[in-house]
Design a protein around this motif. Structure first.
Motif, PDB file in Angstrom:
ATOM      1  N   ILE A 147      -4.398   8.375  -9.492  1.00 48.63           N
ATOM      2  CA  ILE A 147      -4.279   9.379  -8.441  1.00 48.63           C
ATOM      3  C   ILE A 147      -4.899  10.676  -8.958  1.00 48.63           C
ATOM      4  CG2 ILE A 147      -2.673  10.727  -7.036  1.00 48.63           C
ATOM      5  CD1 ILE A 147      -0.710   8.333  -7.350  1.00 48.63           C
ATOM      6  N   GLU A 192      -5.469  14.601  -8.041  1.00 49.71           N
ATOM      7  CA  GLU A 192      -5.047  15.703  -7.182  1.00 49.71           C
ATOM      8  C   GLU A 192      -5.954  16.900  -7.447  1.00 49.71           C
ATOM      9  OE1 GLU A 192      -0.486  15.885  -6.373  1.00 49.71           O
ATOM     10  OE2 GLU A 192      -0.811  15.444  -8.514  1.00 49.71           O
ATOM     11  N   SER A 222      -9.450   7.116  -0.638  1.00 51.52           N
ATOM     12  CA  SER A 222      -9.498   6.314  -1.863  1.00 51.52           C
ATOM     13  C   SER A 222     -10.925   5.838  -2.072  1.00 51.52           C
ATOM     14  CB  SER A 222      -8.541   5.119  -1.770  1.00 51.52           C
ATOM     15  OG  SER A 222      -8.822   4.326  -0.641  1.00 51.52           O
ATOM     16  N   THR A 269      -9.074   4.409  -7.102  1.00 49.50           N
ATOM     17  CA  THR A 269      -8.546   5.749  -7.297  1.00 49.50           C
ATOM     18  C   THR A 269      -8.225   6.372  -5.941  1.00 49.50           C
ATOM     19  OG1 THR A 269      -9.923   5.990  -9.267  1.00 49.50           O
ATOM     20  CG2 THR A 269      -8.999   7.996  -8.343  1.00 49.50           C
ATOM     21  N   ILE A 270      -7.073   7.043  -5.876  1.00 45.74           N
ATOM     22  CA  ILE A 270      -6.647   7.742  -4.671  1.00 45.74           C
ATOM     23  C   ILE A 270      -6.837   9.236  -4.915  1.00 45.74           C
ATOM     24  CG2 ILE A 270      -4.700   8.244  -3.146  1.00 45.74           C
ATOM     25  CD1 ILE A 270      -3.545   5.476  -4.026  1.00 45.74           C
ATOM     26  N   LEU A 329       0.197   7.787   0.209  1.00 46.85           N
ATOM     27  CA  LEU A 329      -0.061   6.946  -0.963  1.00 46.85           C
ATOM     28  C   LEU A 329      -0.039   5.468  -0.585  1.00 46.85           C
ATOM     29  CD1 LEU A 329       1.856   8.631  -3.924  1.00 46.85           C
ATOM     30  CD2 LEU A 329      -0.602   8.244  -3.727  1.00 46.85           C
ATOM     31  N   GLU A 340      -3.232   4.569   1.347  1.00 52.69           N
ATOM     32  CA  GLU A 340      -4.411   4.482   0.480  1.00 52.69           C
ATOM     33  C   GLU A 340      -4.309   3.296  -0.489  1.00 52.69           C
ATOM     34  OE1 GLU A 340      -7.104   6.031   1.123  1.00 52.69           O
ATOM     35  OE2 GLU A 340      -6.209   7.373   2.600  1.00 52.69           O
ATOM     36  N   GLN A 341      -3.093   2.985  -0.950  1.00 58.47           N
ATOM     37  CA  GLN A 341      -2.921   1.816  -1.808  1.00 58.47           C
ATOM     38  C   GLN A 341      -3.305   0.536  -1.070  1.00 58.47           C
ATOM     39  OE1 GLN A 341       1.187   2.227  -2.977  1.00 58.47           O
ATOM     40  NE2 GLN A 341       0.691   3.527  -4.738  1.00 58.47           N
TER      41      GLN A 341
END
Length: 141
Positions: free
Chosen positions: A44, A46, A55, A59-60, A75, A78-79
């Motif tokens: 992740i 930020e 994403s 990787t998000i 999350l 995006e996962q």
């Protein structure tokens, strides 16, 4: 005439691939400059430079302003994109659009593929038991 058509094709295709490379390098730069953490086996990143969550590969990318249940829902969304390998679909269609940019059907397929992948990720999140109203509110924000 054939030489002119070939020159136009090569020029437009080259420009489109250069723009794709710029996008890829921008994503890599975001990853390098952002705060990187690992959660549930996903990277992740930020950064305040990220206006909208997305994403890429595994990787998000998120804004640090997201917190609480809003963060958790995004999350999960995006996962699911990563679990369903939507990044491969996107990458393949981006390559095809750049090679066959003159074909309007591919541009339509590209747009529809994005819609389908969003629906697929949304459906997966909701199948986990998320509240539909809360989820819609978060996604629309």
């Amino acid at each position: 005439m054939k030489n002119v058509a070939l020159a136009v094709y090569i020029t437009v295709t080259s420009i489109l691939f250069i723009l794709l490379l710029i996008q890829l390098f921008s994503i890599l730069a975001l990853k390098r400059r952002g705060k990187l953490t690992v959660k549930d086996g996903f990277e992740i990143v930020e950064s305040a430079e990220i206006p909208t969550p997305f994403s890429f590969y595994k990787t998000i990318f998120l804004s640090p302003n997201l917190t609480g249940s809003k963060l958790e829902m995004i999350l999960k969304h995006e996962q699911w994109h990563i679990k369903h390998h939507h990044y491969l679909d996107v990458f393949i269609i981006e390559i095809l659009v750049r090679l066959f940019w003159f074909n309007p059907v591919l541009w339509w397929v590209r747009r529809e593929l994005r819609n389908v992948s969003e629906f697929h990720a949304d459906r997966s999140v909701l199948d986990e038991g998320q509240n539909l109203y809360k989820y819609q509110t978060v996604i629309l924000e």
